[in-house]
Design a protein around this motif. Structure first.
Motif, PDB file in Angstrom:
ATOM      1  N   PRO A 144      80.388  -3.283 109.095  1.00  0.00           N
ATOM      2  CA  PRO A 144      81.264  -2.113 108.997  1.00  0.00           C
ATOM      3  C   PRO A 144      81.945  -2.057 107.630  1.00  0.00           C
ATOM      4  O   PRO A 144      81.959  -3.040 106.893  1.00  0.00           O
ATOM      5  CB  PRO A 144      82.292  -2.366 110.094  1.00  0.00           C
ATOM      6  N   HIS A 145      82.503  -0.888 107.310  1.00  0.00           N
ATOM      7  CA  HIS A 145      83.269  -0.712 106.077  1.00  0.00           C
ATOM      8  C   HIS A 145      84.709  -0.424 106.484  1.00  0.00           C
ATOM      9  O   HIS A 145      84.941   0.403 107.380  1.00  0.00           O
ATOM     10  CB  HIS A 145      82.712   0.474 105.282  1.00  0.00           C
ATOM     11  N   PRO A 146      85.707  -1.081 105.836  1.00  0.00           N
ATOM     12  CA  PRO A 146      87.116  -0.864 106.239  1.00  0.00           C
ATOM     13  C   PRO A 146      87.518   0.612 106.223  1.00  0.00           C
ATOM     14  O   PRO A 146      88.296   1.052 107.067  1.00  0.00           O
ATOM     15  CB  PRO A 146      87.887  -1.669 105.195  1.00  0.00           C
ATOM     16  N   GLY A 172      70.348   2.868 104.966  1.00  0.00           N
ATOM     17  CA  GLY A 172      70.904   3.376 103.729  1.00  0.00           C
ATOM     18  C   GLY A 172      72.416   3.372 103.695  1.00  0.00           C
ATOM     19  O   GLY A 172      73.087   3.040 104.672  1.00  0.00           O
ATOM     20  N   CYS A 173      72.986   3.764 102.554  1.00  0.00           N
ATOM     21  CA  CYS A 173      74.432   3.770 102.370  1.00  0.00           C
ATOM     22  C   CYS A 173      74.854   4.822 101.348  1.00  0.00           C
ATOM     23  O   CYS A 173      74.246   4.930 100.293  1.00  0.00           O
ATOM     24  CB  CYS A 173      74.893   2.394 101.878  1.00  0.00           C
ATOM     25  N   ASN A 174      75.911   5.592 101.708  1.00  0.00           N
ATOM     26  CA  ASN A 174      76.416   6.642 100.807  1.00  0.00           C
ATOM     27  C   ASN A 174      77.519   6.131  99.876  1.00  0.00           C
ATOM     28  O   ASN A 174      78.013   6.877  99.040  1.00  0.00           O
ATOM     29  CB  ASN A 174      76.967   7.820 101.627  1.00  0.00           C
ATOM     30  N   CYS A 175      77.912   4.853 100.054  1.00  0.00           N
ATOM     31  CA  CYS A 175      78.964   4.325  99.198  1.00  0.00           C
ATOM     32  C   CYS A 175      78.375   4.002  97.827  1.00  0.00           C
ATOM     33  O   CYS A 175      77.165   4.019  97.650  1.00  0.00           O
ATOM     34  CB  CYS A 175      79.590   3.074  99.811  1.00  0.00           C
ATOM     35  N   ARG A 176      79.236   3.675  96.906  1.00  0.00           N
ATOM     36  CA  ARG A 176      78.781   3.374  95.547  1.00  0.00           C
ATOM     37  C   ARG A 176      79.515   2.153  95.010  1.00  0.00           C
ATOM     38  O   ARG A 176      80.034   2.176  93.902  1.00  0.00           O
ATOM     39  CB  ARG A 176      79.023   4.579  94.633  1.00  0.00           C
ATOM     40  N   CYS A 177      79.572   1.077  95.820  1.00  0.00           N
ATOM     41  CA  CYS A 177      80.248  -0.127  95.352  1.00  0.00           C
ATOM     42  C   CYS A 177      79.570  -0.556  94.054  1.00  0.00           C
ATOM     43  O   CYS A 177      78.345  -0.650  93.992  1.00  0.00           O
ATOM     44  CB  CYS A 177      80.203  -1.224  96.398  1.00  0.00           C
ATOM     45  N   SER A 178      80.376  -0.838  93.051  1.00  0.00           N
ATOM     46  CA  SER A 178      79.824  -0.989  91.691  1.00  0.00           C
ATOM     47  C   SER A 178      78.965  -2.235  91.518  1.00  0.00           C
ATOM     48  O   SER A 178      78.232  -2.341  90.543  1.00  0.00           O
ATOM     49  CB  SER A 178      80.973  -1.017  90.677  1.00  0.00           C
ATOM     50  N   TYR A 179      79.026  -3.184  92.444  1.00  0.00           N
ATOM     51  CA  TYR A 179      78.238  -4.421  92.311  1.00  0.00           C
ATOM     52  C   TYR A 179      76.980  -4.397  93.187  1.00  0.00           C
ATOM     53  O   TYR A 179      76.221  -5.368  93.193  1.00  0.00           O
ATOM     54  CB  TYR A 179      79.104  -5.617  92.758  1.00  0.00           C
ATOM     55  N   CYS A 180      76.756  -3.299  93.906  1.00  0.00           N
ATOM     56  CA  CYS A 180      75.739  -3.340  94.974  1.00  0.00           C
ATOM     57  C   CYS A 180      74.495  -2.507  94.654  1.00  0.00           C
ATOM     58  O   CYS A 180      74.589  -1.379  94.190  1.00  0.00           O
ATOM     59  CB  CYS A 180      76.360  -2.823  96.269  1.00  0.00           C
ATOM     60  N   ILE A 181      73.348  -3.051  94.938  1.00  0.00           N
ATOM     61  CA  ILE A 181      72.058  -2.424  94.637  1.00  0.00           C
ATOM     62  C   ILE A 181      71.522  -1.668  95.864  1.00  0.00           C
ATOM     63  O   ILE A 181      70.596  -0.872  95.762  1.00  0.00           O
ATOM     64  CB  ILE A 181      71.033  -3.508  94.208  1.00  0.00           C
ATOM     65  N   VAL A 182      72.135  -1.877  97.028  1.00  0.00           N
ATOM     66  CA  VAL A 182      71.590  -1.347  98.287  1.00  0.00           C
ATOM     67  C   VAL A 182      71.379   0.170  98.280  1.00  0.00           C
ATOM     68  O   VAL A 182      70.327   0.652  98.694  1.00  0.00           O
ATOM     69  CB  VAL A 182      72.448  -1.791  99.485  1.00  0.00           C
ATOM     70  N   PRO A 183      72.347   0.983  97.804  1.00  0.00           N
ATOM     71  CA  PRO A 183      72.097   2.429  97.834  1.00  0.00           C
ATOM     72  C   PRO A 183      70.820   2.821  97.090  1.00  0.00           C
ATOM     73  O   PRO A 183      70.126   3.753  97.485  1.00  0.00           O
ATOM     74  CB  PRO A 183      73.346   3.010  97.169  1.00  0.00           C
ATOM     75  N   SER A 184      70.476   2.052  96.054  1.00  0.00           N
ATOM     76  CA  SER A 184      69.253   2.438  95.316  1.00  0.00           C
ATOM     77  C   SER A 184      68.002   1.850  95.963  1.00  0.00           C
ATOM     78  O   SER A 184      66.895   2.304  95.715  1.00  0.00           O
ATOM     79  CB  SER A 184      69.347   1.968  93.862  1.00  0.00           C
ATOM     80  N   GLY A 225      73.396  -1.715 110.503  1.00  0.00           N
ATOM     81  CA  GLY A 225      73.426  -0.628 109.524  1.00  0.00           C
ATOM     82  C   GLY A 225      74.118  -1.159 108.281  1.00  0.00           C
ATOM     83  O   GLY A 225      74.939  -2.080 108.396  1.00  0.00           O
ATOM     84  N   GLN A 226      73.786  -0.609 107.124  1.00  0.00           N
ATOM     85  CA  GLN A 226      74.474  -1.069 105.924  1.00  0.00           C
ATOM     86  C   GLN A 226      75.951  -0.742 106.026  1.00  0.00           C
ATOM     87  O   GLN A 226      76.808  -1.483 105.596  1.00  0.00           O
ATOM     88  CB  GLN A 226      73.891  -0.352 104.697  1.00  0.00           C
ATOM     89  N   ASN A 227      76.216   0.442 106.611  1.00  0.00           N
ATOM     90  CA  ASN A 227      77.592   0.886 106.796  1.00  0.00           C
ATOM     91  C   ASN A 227      77.674   1.390 108.233  1.00  0.00           C
ATOM     92  O   ASN A 227      77.776   2.567 108.493  1.00  0.00           O
ATOM     93  CB  ASN A 227      77.849   2.004 105.797  1.00  0.00           C
TER      94      ASN A 227
HETATM   95  S1  SF4 Z   1      75.809  -1.590 101.308  1.00  0.00           S
HETATM   96 FE1  SF4 Z   1      77.950  -2.239 101.478  1.00  0.00          FE
HETATM   97  S2  SF4 Z   1      78.441  -3.153  99.492  1.00  0.00           S
HETATM   98 FE2  SF4 Z   1      76.572  -1.927  99.221  1.00  0.00          FE
HETATM   99  S3  SF4 Z   1      77.274   0.108  98.533  1.00  0.00           S
HETATM  100 FE3  SF4 Z   1      77.104   0.171 100.766  1.00  0.00          FE
HETATM  101  S4  SF4 Z   1      79.147  -0.357 101.514  1.00  0.00           S
HETATM  102 FE4  SF4 Z   1      79.045  -0.979  99.385  1.00  0.00          FE
END
Ligand code: SF4
Length: 443
Positions: free
Chosen positions: A237-239, A155-167, A199-201
């Motif tokens: 990784p995430h920067p 999973g991932c807690n980020c909310r990158c506006s182009y990404c479907i992964v968190p959902s 890991g996604q992040n």
């Molecule tokens: S998986 Fe990566 S691109 Fe997608 S929301 Fe998480 S950090 Fe962003």
């Protein structure tokens, strides 16, 4: 759990390394139930797809494959069709309505439920979509004998506006560090020399572990401490989480390789903001400087999206500036494609396809030129290479990877899984070429 005799399965995998890992777990679980792998889909009693949903194009490609499964099911109604992964999770409410011939569907966190379904006499289609479990708990059938994926979080807690992964994969959940170390010990005992953490992040690992909280850098040290781990890698990784302790791990821990994948996505501050990447160009370049300070020879690779909505020629020029400035050893470059269910798909000012393609051509040319220039630093050096097999073009030639994750084609007599010293004679943007230094085997 009832064992099955003589039944065969076939798995088709789409998408990222996490899906490749999940499919290895799916196969390991099915073989523990007594299934055997079929080489061809048409020879299988159980036809499975592990799907990706990162881009609309991925969906369309998969649905073409599903069409063949439908035909095979009509020829033999006893066959079981199953769909797992991110696409299944993203259409969980409509999968059986749209594809009535599908018997079972499950999200990335529900692979174990497939076993339950197969053991049940359920006649109706079943869907499992809770973000419950880690596939990392299941038996694994590794594709590569000496290398292994290790899922450390989901999973991932980020909310990158182009990404479907968190959902499709839910919020970040980290696996217990002691469990991970035990798994690495078992992998090494089984012949593994190179472990890649997934890991996604990946570098935000551990924040949700409460009392047994362990940082990513601490986890790297724990796994580096397992005897027999020759190489340790991680993705993605995430920067924003690339802290000094993680960078120092590359300089100080013997197994942690001299390669960092640091997704940039764009070099423009306004585009990064619209992407909700939570860092700006200055912060990103500051991370690059930190890496170059502690690990001067580190290979750096990245991901870049071209043509994000609203991207101007000036924005794109800033991306080219960062690419030229950093001098990546390689890059994955993507044309922005609106992904249904993401914020970016609703944004106006979509960039025309022809403009995206023209920008992509300039970006690829620059990435390759800088990567070729960077790769010349290996010419004349002797590099440690983990042998992965023969080259497709010339079976007499061997191929493998350096600790910098550079592909190497070389003349030699080593076997798959061996670590050998290779003298590098030439370098292109993608590949190094050389010959094995005799009497150079690492036992
Ligand atoms: S998986 Fe990566 S691109 Fe997608 S929301 Fe998480 S950090 Fe962003």
């Amino acid at each position: 759990m009832a064992l099955v005799e003589h039944k065969r399965y076939h798995v088709t995998t789409f998408g990222c390394q996490m899906n490749v890992h999940d499919s290895e777990r799916m196969k390991g679980m099915l073989e523990s139930l007594g299934y055997a792998q079929a080489d061809e889909r048409a020879d299988a009693d159980l036809i499975l797809f592990n799907t990706c949903s990162i881009r609309e194009a991925a969906d369309n490609r998969f649905i073409a494959h599903l069409g063949e499964a439908k035909r095979l099911k009509s020829e033999d109604p006893e066959r079981v069709i199953g769909v797992g992964g991110c696409w299944a999770q993203s259409v969980k409410d409509e999968v059986f309505e749209r594809f009535p011939f599908v018997d079972v569907a499950f999200g990335p966190g529900q692979i174990a439920r497939l076993a339950e379904f197969l053991a049940s006499d359920s006649l109706s289609a079943q869907g499992y979509f809770e973000f419950e479990d880690f596939s990392g708990h299941l038996p694994m059938k590794r594709e590569r004998e000496f290398q292994a994926w290790l899922q450390i979080s989901q999973g991932c807690n980020c909310r990158c506006s182009y990404c479907i992964v968190p959902s499709t994969r839910g919020r970040e959940r980290s696996r217990d560090p002691a469990e991970l170390v035990a798994e690495v010990e078992a992998l090494v005992a089984d012949g593994v020399r190179e472990v890649t953490l997934l890991g996604q992040n990946v570098n935000s690992y551990g924040r949700d572990l409460g009392a047994s909280r362990t940082t990513f850098a601490e986890l790297l040290a724990l796994i580096d401490g397992v005897d027999g781990v020759e190489r340790l890698r991680y993705t993605s990784p995430h920067p924003k989480d690339m802290r000094e302790d993680v960078v120092r791990a590359h300089a100080e821990l013997a197994a942690v390789c001299e390669h960092i994948h640091l997704p940039l996505q764009s070099g423009s501050g306004s585009v990064l903001k619209a992407m909700r990447r939570t860092y700006n160009r200055e912060r990103y370049l500051d991370r690059v400087a930190l890496i170059r300070e502690h690990v001067p020879d580190c290979a750096l690779t990245t991901d870049i999206i071209v043509g994000f909505p609203g991207e101007t020629e000036e924005d794109f020029a800033q991306t080219l500036e960062v690419v030229d400035d950093v001098g990546y050893d390689g890059a994955f470059t993507f044309l922005f494609s609106p992904r249904r269910g993401t914020e970016a798909a609703e944004l106006g000012d979509q960039v025309p396809h022809a403009v995206k393609r023209e920008r992509m051509a300039r970006l690829v040319e620059l990435v390759q030129r800088r990567a070729r220039e960077r790769a010349q630093r290996f010419v004349g050096r002797t590099m440690e290479v983990l042998v992965e097999g023969g080259t497709r073009r010339d079976p007499g030639q061997l191929r493998g990877r350096t600790r910098h994750n550079k592909a190497v084609n070389f003349e030699g007599t080593a076997s798959v899984g061996e670590l050998v010293e290779v003298e590098i004679e030439s370098a292109t943007s993608q590949t190094l070429t050389g010959h094995e230094r005799l009497l150079s085997r690492v036992p």
